[in-house]
Design a protein around this motif. Sequence first.
Motif, PDB file in Angstrom:
ATOM      1  N   ALA A  94       6.797  12.973  -1.254  1.00 14.95           N
ATOM      2  CA  ALA A  94       5.602  11.940  -1.474  1.00 14.95           C
ATOM      3  C   ALA A  94       5.918  10.586  -0.540  1.00 14.95           C
ATOM      4  CB  ALA A  94       5.457  11.501  -2.790  1.00 14.95           C
ATOM      5  N   LEU A  95       7.297  10.288  -0.197  1.00 10.22           N
ATOM      6  CA  LEU A  95       7.693   9.328   0.579  1.00 10.22           C
ATOM      7  C   LEU A  95       7.518   9.511   1.963  1.00 10.22           C
ATOM      8  CD1 LEU A  95       9.120   6.716   0.444  1.00 10.22           C
ATOM      9  CD2 LEU A  95      11.344   7.558   0.624  1.00 10.22           C
ATOM     10  N   LEU A  96       7.939  10.693   2.329  1.00 12.87           N
ATOM     11  CA  LEU A  96       7.813  11.339   3.617  1.00 12.87           C
ATOM     12  C   LEU A  96       6.245  11.122   4.033  1.00 12.87           C
ATOM     13  CD1 LEU A  96      10.323  14.364   4.360  1.00 12.87           C
ATOM     14  CD2 LEU A  96       9.950  12.224   5.529  1.00 12.87           C
TER      15      LEU A  96
ATOM     16  N   MET B  97       0.808  -1.213  -0.031  1.00 10.10           N
ATOM     17  CA  MET B  97       0.050  -0.046   0.031  1.00 10.10           C
ATOM     18  C   MET B  97       0.879   1.263  -0.098  1.00 10.10           C
ATOM     19  SD  MET B  97      -2.948  -1.063  -0.523  1.00 10.10           S
ATOM     20  CE  MET B  97      -3.766   0.681  -0.538  1.00 10.10           C
ATOM     21  N   ILE B  98       1.945   1.194   0.739  1.00 10.79           N
ATOM     22  CA  ILE B  98       2.918   2.378   0.739  1.00 10.79           C
ATOM     23  C   ILE B  98       3.590   2.543  -0.499  1.00 10.79           C
ATOM     24  CG2 ILE B  98       5.032   3.348   1.648  1.00 10.79           C
ATOM     25  CD1 ILE B  98       4.226   2.347   4.266  1.00 10.79           C
ATOM     26  N   SER B  99       3.877   1.393  -1.198  1.00  4.21           N
ATOM     27  CA  SER B  99       4.501   1.812  -2.687  1.00  4.21           C
ATOM     28  C   SER B  99       3.262   2.146  -3.734  1.00  4.21           C
ATOM     29  CB  SER B  99       5.210   0.179  -3.095  1.00  4.21           C
ATOM     30  OG  SER B  99       6.047  -0.244  -2.086  1.00  4.21           O
ATOM     31  N   LEU B 100       2.218   1.401  -3.801  1.00  8.22           N
ATOM     32  CA  LEU B 100       1.284   1.959  -4.682  1.00  8.22           C
ATOM     33  C   LEU B 100       0.996   3.504  -4.353  1.00  8.22           C
ATOM     34  CD1 LEU B 100      -0.840  -1.285  -4.788  1.00  8.22           C
ATOM     35  CD2 LEU B 100       0.615  -0.392  -6.530  1.00  8.22           C
ATOM     36  N   LEU B 101       0.748   3.723  -3.025  1.00  7.50           N
ATOM     37  CA  LEU B 101       0.253   5.252  -2.840  1.00  7.50           C
ATOM     38  C   LEU B 101       1.525   6.303  -3.271  1.00  7.50           C
ATOM     39  CD1 LEU B 101      -1.886   4.536   0.398  1.00  7.50           C
ATOM     40  CD2 LEU B 101      -2.762   5.233  -2.083  1.00  7.50           C
ATOM     41  N   PHE B 102       2.503   5.738  -2.911  1.00  2.22           N
ATOM     42  CA  PHE B 102       3.775   6.692  -3.349  1.00  2.22           C
ATOM     43  C   PHE B 102       3.804   6.821  -4.882  1.00  2.22           C
ATOM     44  CE2 PHE B 102       8.109   6.329  -4.742  1.00  2.22           C
ATOM     45  CZ  PHE B 102       8.597   7.626  -4.341  1.00  2.22           C
ATOM     46  N   ILE B 103       3.577   5.813  -5.523  1.00  7.40           N
ATOM     47  CA  ILE B 103       3.504   5.961  -6.940  1.00  7.40           C
ATOM     48  C   ILE B 103       2.685   6.878  -7.397  1.00  7.40           C
ATOM     49  CG2 ILE B 103       3.485   4.567  -9.099  1.00  7.40           C
ATOM     50  CD1 ILE B 103       4.905   2.309  -7.729  1.00  7.40           C
ATOM     51  N   ALA B 104       1.317   6.763  -6.798  1.00 10.40           N
ATOM     52  CA  ALA B 104       0.287   7.468  -7.204  1.00 10.40           C
ATOM     53  C   ALA B 104       0.407   9.147  -6.846  1.00 10.40           C
ATOM     54  CB  ALA B 104      -0.952   6.901  -6.336  1.00 10.40           C
ATOM     55  N   ALA B 105       0.925   9.279  -5.724  1.00  7.03           N
ATOM     56  CA  ALA B 105       1.246  10.433  -5.439  1.00  7.03           C
ATOM     57  C   ALA B 105       2.166  11.016  -6.018  1.00  7.03           C
ATOM     58  CB  ALA B 105       1.689  10.619  -3.825  1.00  7.03           C
ATOM     59  N   THR B 106       3.344  10.481  -6.543  1.00  8.02           N
ATOM     60  CA  THR B 106       4.264  10.932  -7.521  1.00  8.02           C
ATOM     61  C   THR B 106       4.037  11.274  -8.813  1.00  8.02           C
ATOM     62  OG1 THR B 106       6.057   9.740  -6.206  1.00  8.02           O
ATOM     63  CG2 THR B 106       6.835  10.583  -8.135  1.00  8.02           C
TER      64      THR B 106
ATOM     65  N   GLY C 183      -1.333   5.531  10.594  1.00  4.78           N
ATOM     66  CA  GLY C 183      -2.722   4.870  10.531  1.00  4.78           C
ATOM     67  C   GLY C 183      -2.454   3.350  10.810  1.00  4.78           C
ATOM     68  N   TYR C 184      -1.493   2.738  10.564  1.00  3.20           N
ATOM     69  CA  TYR C 184      -1.095   1.448  10.858  1.00  3.20           C
ATOM     70  C   TYR C 184      -0.866   1.168  12.305  1.00  3.20           C
ATOM     71  CZ  TYR C 184       0.957  -3.162  10.823  1.00  3.20           C
ATOM     72  OH  TYR C 184       1.232  -4.672  10.958  1.00  3.20           O
ATOM     73  N   LEU C 185      -0.075   2.090  12.843  1.00  5.23           N
ATOM     74  CA  LEU C 185       0.111   2.094  14.302  1.00  5.23           C
ATOM     75  C   LEU C 185      -1.154   2.244  14.990  1.00  5.23           C
ATOM     76  CD1 LEU C 185       3.465   3.883  14.456  1.00  5.23           C
ATOM     77  CD2 LEU C 185       3.189   1.364  14.569  1.00  5.23           C
TER      78      LEU C 185
ATOM     79  N   CYS D  30       4.838   7.409   3.876  1.00  7.17           N
ATOM     80  CA  CYS D  30       5.181   6.886   4.925  1.00  7.17           C
ATOM     81  C   CYS D  30       4.573   7.227   6.481  1.00  7.17           C
ATOM     82  CB  CYS D  30       6.850   6.756   5.035  1.00  7.17           C
ATOM     83  SG  CYS D  30       7.240   5.707   3.834  1.00  7.17           S
ATOM     84  N   LEU D  31       4.729   8.586   6.682  1.00 10.99           N
ATOM     85  CA  LEU D  31       4.062   9.118   8.066  1.00 10.99           C
ATOM     86  C   LEU D  31       2.520   8.953   8.056  1.00 10.99           C
ATOM     87  CD1 LEU D  31       5.950  12.606   8.208  1.00 10.99           C
ATOM     88  CD2 LEU D  31       6.307  10.454   9.702  1.00 10.99           C
TER      89      LEU D  31
END
Length: 162
Positions: free
Chosen positions: A135-137, A46-55, A146-148, A140-141
């Motif tokens: 996008a990465l920051l 999910m982090i990877s896909l959302l990072f790509i989408a945001a970028t 949300g995961y935590l 991930c944050l």
Amino acid sequence: MDLCVIVSDYFFRNSLCLYVFLPGDSLLLTVGALCSVVEIMHLGYMISLLFIAATLGYIVNYHTGRYFGGRIFNLKSRFIKQEYLYKTNEYFLRHGGKTILLARFIPFARSFAPLAAGSSNMNYMHFMLYNILGALLWICLLVGGGYLFGHALIQVGDLVDG
């Protein structure tokens, strides 16, 4: 929740200024919380896909600004003052990188910063560096937070039940 809907929605939130009033932060927090509960939604994917989408969304927004920027500068309108356009251009020449990085965390600026960067002809490599870092920051944050949070809710639920 369908994975394609989440990722495409997030792409459009970053590429079109039409989504300026819809909160993107809550979507990322919710996705992170769901990753802690639903086994199908893997946090790393999910982090990877959302990072790509945001970028990619910011790239589309940048090129939209680049394409329409010259037209906006030549537009004679009582609503758009040429003086403000030139000040925006000067601002992005000096502080464009910081703005692209920090705009991810500011709701309205998130939608318009890449558009302004493109219209002011900000150096593309400079833009991409801060686009990727931001996008990465941001992803991930928020997804990690949300995961935590979701994981903490599960532990609280276990304490209450147990």
